[in-house]
Design a protein around this motif. Sequence first.
Motif, PDB file in Angstrom:
ATOM      1  N   LEU A 107      45.262  35.402  39.452  1.00  0.00           N
ATOM      2  CA  LEU A 107      43.997  36.024  39.080  1.00  0.00           C
ATOM      3  C   LEU A 107      44.293  37.385  38.464  1.00  0.00           C
ATOM      4  O   LEU A 107      44.814  38.270  39.158  1.00  0.00           O
ATOM      5  CB  LEU A 107      43.106  36.199  40.318  1.00  0.00           C
ATOM      6  N   PRO A 108      43.993  37.599  37.173  1.00  0.00           N
ATOM      7  CA  PRO A 108      43.421  36.609  36.268  1.00  0.00           C
ATOM      8  C   PRO A 108      44.467  35.612  35.752  1.00  0.00           C
ATOM      9  O   PRO A 108      45.650  35.965  35.631  1.00  0.00           O
ATOM     10  CB  PRO A 108      42.906  37.473  35.117  1.00  0.00           C
ATOM     11  N   LYS A 131      34.303  34.149  35.282  1.00  0.00           N
ATOM     12  CA  LYS A 131      33.744  35.404  35.812  1.00  0.00           C
ATOM     13  C   LYS A 131      34.776  36.188  36.599  1.00  0.00           C
ATOM     14  O   LYS A 131      34.941  37.395  36.387  1.00  0.00           O
ATOM     15  CB  LYS A 131      32.535  35.076  36.694  1.00  0.00           C
ATOM     16  N   ASN A 132      35.484  35.521  37.519  1.00  0.00           N
ATOM     17  CA  ASN A 132      36.461  36.230  38.347  1.00  0.00           C
ATOM     18  C   ASN A 132      37.593  36.816  37.522  1.00  0.00           C
ATOM     19  O   ASN A 132      38.036  37.946  37.762  1.00  0.00           O
ATOM     20  CB  ASN A 132      37.034  35.292  39.409  1.00  0.00           C
ATOM     21  N   ALA A 136      38.997  43.681  34.254  1.00  0.00           N
ATOM     22  CA  ALA A 136      38.280  44.953  34.137  1.00  0.00           C
ATOM     23  C   ALA A 136      38.537  45.870  35.331  1.00  0.00           C
ATOM     24  O   ALA A 136      38.018  46.991  35.372  1.00  0.00           O
ATOM     25  CB  ALA A 136      36.786  44.684  33.999  1.00  0.00           C
ATOM     26  N   GLY A 137      39.322  45.405  36.306  1.00  0.00           N
ATOM     27  CA  GLY A 137      39.620  46.204  37.477  1.00  0.00           C
ATOM     28  C   GLY A 137      38.491  46.271  38.486  1.00  0.00           C
ATOM     29  O   GLY A 137      38.497  47.128  39.377  1.00  0.00           O
ATOM     30  N   LEU A 142      36.754  35.451  46.180  1.00  0.00           N
ATOM     31  CA  LEU A 142      37.617  36.498  45.631  1.00  0.00           C
ATOM     32  C   LEU A 142      36.813  37.731  45.233  1.00  0.00           C
ATOM     33  O   LEU A 142      37.393  38.787  44.980  1.00  0.00           O
ATOM     34  CB  LEU A 142      38.398  35.961  44.434  1.00  0.00           C
ATOM     35  N   ARG A 143      35.499  37.595  45.196  1.00  0.00           N
ATOM     36  CA  ARG A 143      34.624  38.746  44.917  1.00  0.00           C
ATOM     37  C   ARG A 143      34.177  39.332  46.256  1.00  0.00           C
ATOM     38  O   ARG A 143      33.447  38.682  47.013  1.00  0.00           O
ATOM     39  CB  ARG A 143      33.415  38.328  44.080  1.00  0.00           C
TER      40      ARG A 143
END
Length: 298
Positions: A16-17, A24-25, A31-32, A272-273
């Motif tokens: 990831l990524p 989305k993730n 983008a950090g 993961l979010r």
Amino acid sequence: MKFRAHILGAAAGGGLPQWNCGCKNCNLARAGKIPSQTQSSVAFSANGADWTLLNASPDIRVQLERSSALHPTGLRESPLKSVLLTNGDIDHIAGLLTLREQQPFVLFATSEIHKFLDDNPVFAALNPDVVRRQTVELGTPVEIAPGLTAELFAVPGKVPLYLEGETVQTDLEGEQTVGVHLQAAGQNVYYIPGCSTFRADLRARLQGAELVFFDGTLWQDDEMVRAGLSQKTGLRMGHMSMSGPEGSIAAFDGLDVRRKVYVHMNNTNPILRPDSDQRREAEVAGWTIAQDGMEIVL
């Protein structure tokens, strides 16, 4: 002596990524806005000085560099004593090619997983005069680092993607996909990064464990299909989902396990979010979500 587990990589294959993914993730990670994660691997030690790796991901060079406990202790001396493989998937064996630098260690695996390596001549880069390959029988404990033993057991899964034929059985039980029972100083720890079905014998085996690392690939079985990224479900890939009546959260409900940690999360998994509803649901159910650099000491 204290049992130590250092999570080198928490993500499934691709990380990831993932380099070619705009989900989305992955975009949030670029983008950090959420933590990036490398591919699945955990280091274990019974004394803090001698370590073993469970699986060698393609990201192993970066992972070792980030972990000071695994830095060289001399000119060409390493605290890495062994690597143990739980299957022959590319994201679990590709890192072996990074470990080809004439560094002695023992490579543990079942006979079937060793055969996957033997059939591919590129892995001859691991000089057999330096890296000793040792076959481990299911159900037979073996010392993989000083004070640390491992016993392998079959869990439902499938053959690696590169060996799939026209018909794919996703609940095979044999030497191609294994879980690991780790013991040190009377502590019982289990590492199961891939599992397609949670059967009664596995539930009984895990009862009373101090710590279980378990397959957290997808939140729901058709997650990647819904995202427009694949036609494969989690089950088709050999992984059970977290959610739902057949998922791992439900499977572990009521099971006497002191600490439960999800590993091997796919880049699409909403847990993961940190602010997701799914993350909160898993945490309320008693799960820790692994991330790179996390250390657990028993």
